[in-house]
Structure formats: C-alpha cells, structure tokens
Design an enzyme around this catalytic site. Structure first.
Site, short mmCIF file in Angstrom:
data_model
loop_
_atom_site.label_atom_id
_atom_site.label_comp_id
_atom_site.label_asym_id
_atom_site.label_seq_id
_atom_site.Cartn_x
_atom_site.Cartn_y
_atom_site.Cartn_z
N ASP A 194 0.90 -1.13 0.00
CA ASP A 194 0.00 0.00 0.00
C ASP A 194 0.95 1.18 0.00
O ASP A 194 1.53 1.50 1.03
CB ASP A 194 -0.88 0.00 1.25
N HIS A 195 1.14 1.79 -1.17
CA HIS A 195 2.27 2.72 -1.26
C HIS A 195 2.12 3.93 -0.35
O HIS A 195 3.08 4.62 -0.07
CB HIS A 195 2.53 3.14 -2.71
N HIS A 257 -5.83 2.71 1.05
CA HIS A 257 -5.17 3.91 1.56
C HIS A 257 -5.94 4.55 2.73
O HIS A 257 -5.37 4.90 3.75
CB HIS A 257 -5.03 4.97 0.46
#
Lengths: 502, 283
Positions: A194-195, A257
C-alpha cells in the site's frame, strides 16, 4: 560479518544494512508502474548506493521488445520521472543487470523461459538464488504466476513476493487469492504494497504521535472532537476505465489507503517498530471499526465541470465507461472506532476523483475551549484547535491556534503554526517506492499490509457495498471541480459540523 | 548587503524587518533546525564562505559568522541577510545569516555577543576554522555555550601534537572533526580486513597528515597495541598500506566539503571512537 565484540574495528561504525544480492523479477514490466515508479525508484536507490552488489532486474511482459529496447525505454523513463540528476555511470551500473523477456506469463512455456533467464542471470551475476517477484499485473493473472513461481522454487536463497493492489475485489476473492499464495509462499515472504505507507509523511504520523510527549495525552475521545481524513484527487480516471468501473472509489481508495491512514491515526502505541508490533496495533483498529449504517455513507459520481479552468467530461462520458454506470467516484463516510480510546468520536472520511484539488490530509479537530472570557467573541465563538497533517502536497504539519489580533480590545483570530517538511529538511523526500522496494529486499514487512488487515478492510467494504445494492442514487450528483455531492455536507451538518474547506 | 549594525539590538530588529517580505502580506516562514555558528579568522574567510553557501539551503538555520579582528579599534559591525527559498506552492522559508565583525577587545568575549542570538531550544553548532586557541578566553567561552564543536584538523599545524589540547575538552563539548569524517569510507573497508588486520604493526597512509594520524590512532586505540605510522603527504586519502600490503580501495566517490559538514550537522551524540582515536594519535 563479525560482530563488534569479535572485531573491535567495527565498533561505532554506522553500517547500513545492505540487502543480499538478488534478482527483481517484474511481472507486467511494460506497464505504467514500471516506467513511472519502479525504475525511477531503482535508479534513486542506485544513486545513493543502497542497492546490493550485482543487483539485477528481469522484466517480463507480453510486449515484444529486446533487452536493449527495454533498457533504452527505462533510461528515458528515469530521465523523465526520476528525482535525482541523471548520471550515465549510475545508470550503466544498474542497466548492466537488466534483462527483458517478451512472454505470456499466463502460459507455462513463457514461465519456463523466464525461469531459464533468471537462473542464467543468477549464475552470471552470483545473486545466490535470491528472488524478489513483483506482481504489477491484474489480479486475474496472479494465480498462474504465483503457482508457477512457487513450483519452480530453487533450493538456495530467499524468495519474496511483492503484490500490488488491488488484493482481491472482496473478502472472498482476497481469501481465495491468499489461499493460492499461502500454498506456495509463507506470510513472511509476502509483501502487500500500500504505497501510502511508504510515504514519509505517513510515517511521520508515527513520529509525531509517539516521539512527542504533548500529543499522545490528548489523542483520545476526551480531547478530540472528531477526525477528518481527506484523500482528494483532481484527476479523473485517466485510461483506467476497465479497472475503475469494477472498483470505484471504495475499492480504489477506501479499502486500502483510507483505512490505513485511519489505522495509523487511531492505533495504540506499538511496543516497538517491528513489523508484527505495528501491524498488530493497526489490525486492532480495523477490527474495532463499527460497520456504518447506510445513512453514514455517501456515494457520488462526478458530472461535467471545470478543473483548473478547463471544462472536463463527466464520469459517464469517459472513454470505456458505461453511459449508465453506477460506479461511485466519491465516497464519504462517518466511521466509529469502538474502543476505549475513541468511543463516540467520529472519523469523517472522504475521497474522490475530480475534486477541486489534489490533497491528502488528516485533520484532528480538538474540542473547543470551554468558556471564552472574551466578550468580543460572543458572536462567532472560539474556533477549535486543529492539528493538520498534510500527507501531500506541501508535506508537513500545522496547528491552528487562536491568537490575539494586535490593537485595542481582545479580538481573537485563528492562525497557523506550520512545520513544512521541505522547509526543515532540505534533502528531498524519497519516493514511497524507494523505501518499499528496499524494505522488501531487506525482508522488513513493517510498512506492508498483513493478510489479517486486508481481510478486515474487505469485510468493512463488503458490508458497505451490500447496503448499496438496494438503492440507485441519481448519478451524477456532483459537478467535476466541486467537493462532492450535497449529501456529503449534510452528513456532517446533521452532527453540527462541517468539512474543512482548505 | 544591508547597512552596518552596531549593536545586538539593531541586529535583532533588522532580522525581524527582513523576515517580512517587502510588499507581501505574510512574512516568510522560518523553519529552523539549529543555530550554526562559525569562527572565521581573516585567513579563512574565503574558504568559509564557499562552504556556507551550500549549507544554508540544506540546513535551514540561523547562521552566525564571527569575524574576529582584534587589531582594530573596539567595536562591533553586524550585517544581516535573509535568504528565501521556495517550498511548496507560493510559500518560502527563510534562513538568516548574521555576520559580525568583532573588533578590538570585542573579539575576546564572543560568547556574550552570540548568546542573545541563539535560537532557543535548538542545538547550536560551532564551526571553528583553523587550530582553536585551547585555553584562550574567546574559545573557552564559546564552547561553553554550544552543543557541538566542529573542527577540521586538516587545517591544523604540528600534528599530532595539536591534538593534545583537543583531547582535554572532550568532557566539555561534543567534538566533530571533518578530517575524521573524511576517513569514513576507509574505516569500514579496513574493518572488513579482520582478522588479518588484527596484528598490524605498521601502516603507511597516503593522504593528509590529519587522516594519517587519525587512522593510526584509531587502529592503536581499537586494537590496543602500537601501530607505527608512515605518512606520505597528499591532499586527500589515496591509499593505506597494511604492513607493506596496499589495502583495497573503498567504493564510492569522496564526498564534497559541504556534504561532509552537512552530515556532521545531523549528528548529535558524542563519538567515543573518535575521541579514543585522537588520544591514540599521541601514543
């Protein structure tokens, strides 16, 4: 390497942990992610000498391309998207170990060829059998690849699997996907990206909360009135219609996110910063999120409107989108974290496309001072203190406080005390992918999502989506370039609150 | 450059007025991480300015440059500069540089000049150009008000004897030495030669005198036996022979002056290994 006890010369040396030599295998290497994020990140790591010796990359995709053509394209990508100055010697050292294979990874012949290429490279560059598989491919292709790579496991070296989102499209599919992975890889070998977690400012939330004595005592229901988290994008769906039609804002942003931002904001202090301690605390928050009733969730879809002065198409007019599409491009929700710290404190979250600007912020709004002794204020009352964490852009933290306006009387005005990341630390923030790829090479999973987190996230999404099946809102319900449908404002107005406007 | 200011009060007033950008409604934002002080005798002015110009932008700070001129008539000349750097959309942060000429007797009590100008609650670093006059009042006074002293013993004459004074102040102030930082690529490399290097009797260092003495001092203090030093002068560290055998060259390029200083400014803890190495140079 010997320890400092055995070797006195090592004492006091700050040795960076260096990953073992390894091969990064990128599935779906002709895609945008490889070009825009992965190669620029690899270049920045090489630029800072953070990559191990003999580090090698094999890209695999269906597009016909030679090694040289692939390298040339990646070189241009680094020049275009990289954050560091382009240096030929740095690029050459990276490009030396780069190979490309044009093959269909959904058939076993293509995968056999891949294994041959990787094994050859392994012998040539002495990477010791260490492999990092990066799945930048649609979920439908996951299974074949995971199975194939699992079966073709080499006896020596480590293997790790980086999985891009989306991880499934609901709880059932996520569990299925995981059962496939679990069959061939252990949980500690799986790195679900999950960047957002790789972003410095998200990690700074942990520093802000747990390295400062002043915030934690007031970080609870007694002092916090409510929390607002905004993930706003001004762009539309670009060319991702086929994905977005299926996903919508709830799967694209909320499931991953948004819930991760919420978990980091609400979590209890972990006992240390190891992968399991941090993730144990996050999963507790996710478990404690109360499923919101239908009235607490608002859906929206953008129609025609203006972004930066330019007229833009409505969602249903975008290429590849069903003209009657019921996919949501906006979600707002009121969530409760049912635990001792946060009971009855609402977390208002909103996310959407074609909103007026790109902004990711976490705002902690504190309760008002109980009694203003200043008469001049009687009309409008005191404004609450807000601690605002800017995740992007303008990374930083600001605190809104009331201050006296100079002059006669006692007029109070809200002012911001700002800490701008770029102001205090002028080194340039690393891109999220640099940190995440390096952590995966080092085997550190702290900033990746664990399967139980993913499952909790999907259960919540499934419960929300189940309620949506029954009604058909009148889409589009907000013009592009506005802050979402009126019902989103109503959601807060009912509670006597309003969304932050800037 | 602004007008000459002759008192600390004038300097403070000027700083405040410069922070408000002419014509702009909001003043520049100041985000500081430290006060950076530099003691720059006349012969070092040029070199110091070069390094400072690269530094301000990377470490937003208040920089106080002290220019001692003891031969002049007593007095104090201050010059203030505020530089703005853009961050984000439409915002700027500022860094402040205060240059003060300390003339005549004013040069002997600089601590009293800088104390009103230190940013509260943030660390203060003092970069002393050249060999500090250990025991002299101007030096002693300043190290008592700073958190960290940064020297570059490459600039010093009479090595290793000059290290004697430095070794006396380790308990009073944390010391960084740029010459030591410049050996940082070599030390891990030499450490990797363990255990062969354990019994080293003699090293030959091609580099500056400071680097040669510090490397020898480091080996002596860590290995706890004598190590003879042969020094081959060069302007930078080119090679180290261990008992006649050249050690492999460490990877990477040597960092620039501003890079090295910049890294030292990020360090806060006392470096015991360096302190031992300094004592080791005198063995």
């Amino acid at each position: 390497m010997a320890t400092a006890q055995e070797n006195p010369l090592l004492e006091g040396l700050q040795l960076r942990r260096m990953p073992d030599p390894c091969i990064l295998v990128i599935f779906g290497a002709s895609g945008d992610l490889t070009k825009r994020k992965l190669f620029p990140a690899l270049y920045s790591l090489a630029y800072r000498r953070l990559l191990p010796d003999n580090f090698s990359v094999v890209g695999i995709a269906r597009t016909e391309e030679t090694d040289d053509e692939f390298r040339q394209r990646m070189k241009e990508a680094v020049q275009q998207f990289g954050r560091d100055e382009f240096r030929d010697d740095v690029w050459e050292s990276l490009a030396d170990g780069v190979r490309y294979l044009a093959a269909d990874f959904s058939d076993s012949k293509g995968l056999d060829r891949l294994v041959d290429v990787v094994n050859e490279l392994d012998d040539e560059r002495k990477t010791g059998g260490n492999r990092l598989y990066y799945l930048a491919i649609p979920p439908s292709a996951f299974e074949t690849v995971v199975e194939a790579m699992g079966k073709r496991r080499k006896a020596e070296g480590w293997r790790r699997l980086i999985v891009e989102k989306p991880f499934g499209h609901d709880l059932e599919s996520a569990r299925h996907l995981n059962s496939v992975i679990e069959h061939h890889f252990e949980e500690r070998e799986v790195f679900r990206i999950d960047h957002y977690l790789g972003k410095e400012t998200v990690q700074n939330m942990l520093a802000l909360r747990f390295a400062n004595g002043i915030f934690e005592p007031i970080w609870n229901r007694q002092f916090v009135d409510h929390v607002q988290i905004t993930v706003a994008e001004s762009i539309g769906i670009e060319s991702r219609a086929s994905y977005y039609e299926q996903a919508g804002a709830i799967r694209d942003i909320f499931q991953n996110h948004m819930l991760q931002l919420l978990a980091i904001t609400a979590m209890e202090p972990p006992i240390d910063f190891t992968a399991d301690s941090v993730r144990n605390e996050k999963v507790k928050v996710l478990r404690a999120i109360h499923t919101p009733g239908p009235k607490s969730v608002v859906r929206g879809q953008y129609g025609r409107g203006y972004i930066e002065g330019e007229e833009v198409a409505g969602y249903r007019e975008e290429e590849g989108v069903d003209p009657q599409s019921m996919t949501e491009t906006y979600v707002a929700a009121k969530l409760y974290v049912d635990n001792w710290r946060w009971a009855d404190t609402p977390f208002y979250v909103r996310m959407g496309k074609r909103l007026p600007r790109r902004e990711t912020t976490i705002a902690i709004e504190f309760k008002r001072a109980p009694h203003p002794p200043f008469e001049e204020l009687a009309a409008e009352g005191l404004q609450p203190n807000v601690l605002l964490v800017h995740v992007q852009p303008d990374e930083g933290v600001s605190l809104a406080i009331g201050a006296k306006v100079p002059g006669q009387g006692l007029t109070i005005r809200t002012v911001h005390m700002d800490f701008l990341y770029g102001g205090a630390f002028r080194t340039g923030l690393p891109e999220a992918y640099e940190r995440l790829i390096l952590d995966a090479m080092l085997g550190d999973a702290t900033l990746f999502t664990r399967i139980d987190e993913v499952e909790e996230q999907w259960s919540l999404v499934d419960a929300i989506v189940a309620a949506w099946v029954r009604d058909r809102p009148a889409f589009p319900n907000y013009p592009a370039g506005t802050w979402g449908p009126p019902s989103a404002d109503e959601l807060l107005r009912r509670d006597g609150r309003s969304w932050r406007t800037h | 450059m602004a007008d000459t200011l002759t008192s600390i009060r004038d300097i403070e007033r000027e700083l405040t007025s410069l922070r408000a950008e002419p014509g702009a409604e909001t003043p520049f934002q100041r985000t500081s991480v430290m006060t950076h002080m530099a003691w720059v005798p006349p012969e070092w002015v040029e070199a110091a300015e070069d390094v400072l110009s690269g530094l301000a932008e990377r470490h937003p700070s208040r920089t106080v440059v002290l220019l001692p001129q003891p031969e002049e008539d007593d007095g104090l000349d201050g010059y203030v500069e505020v530089d703005a750097y853009p961050v984000g959309e439409g915002r700027s942060i500022c860094t402040e540089t205060i240059r003060i000429r300390l003339k005549g007797k004013r040069a002997s009590a600089p601590a009293s000049v800088v104390q009103p100008l230190l940013l509260p609650d943030l660390p203060t670093f003092l970069r002393w150009r050249g060999l500090p006059p250990f025991g002299a009042p101007e030096f002693e006074g300043l190290i008592d008000v700073v958190d960290r002293l940064i020297v570059d013993s490459t600039e010093w004459p009479d090595l290793p004897e000059s290290y004697r004074g430095l070794a006396q102040i380790f308990d009073r102030v944390v010391v960084s030495d740029i010459a030591w930082a410049r050996t940082s690529r070599w030390r891990p490399m030499l450490a990797s030669l363990w255990p062969d290097i354990a019994g080293v009797q003699r090293i030959r260092v091609t580099g500056t005198a400071a680097q040669a003495h510090l490397l020898a001092g480091w080996l002596r203090s860590r290995l706890k036996h004598t190590v003879e030093l042969e020094h081959d002068p060069a302007d930078r560290l080119h090679g180290v022979d261990i008992d006649g055998e050249p050690a492999p060259f460490p990877p990477g390029d040597p960092p620039s002056g501003a890079d090295v200083l910049s890294e030292e400014l990020d360090t806060f803890a006392r470096d015991r290994i360096y302190e031992d190495a300094v004592r080791g140079t005198l063995q």
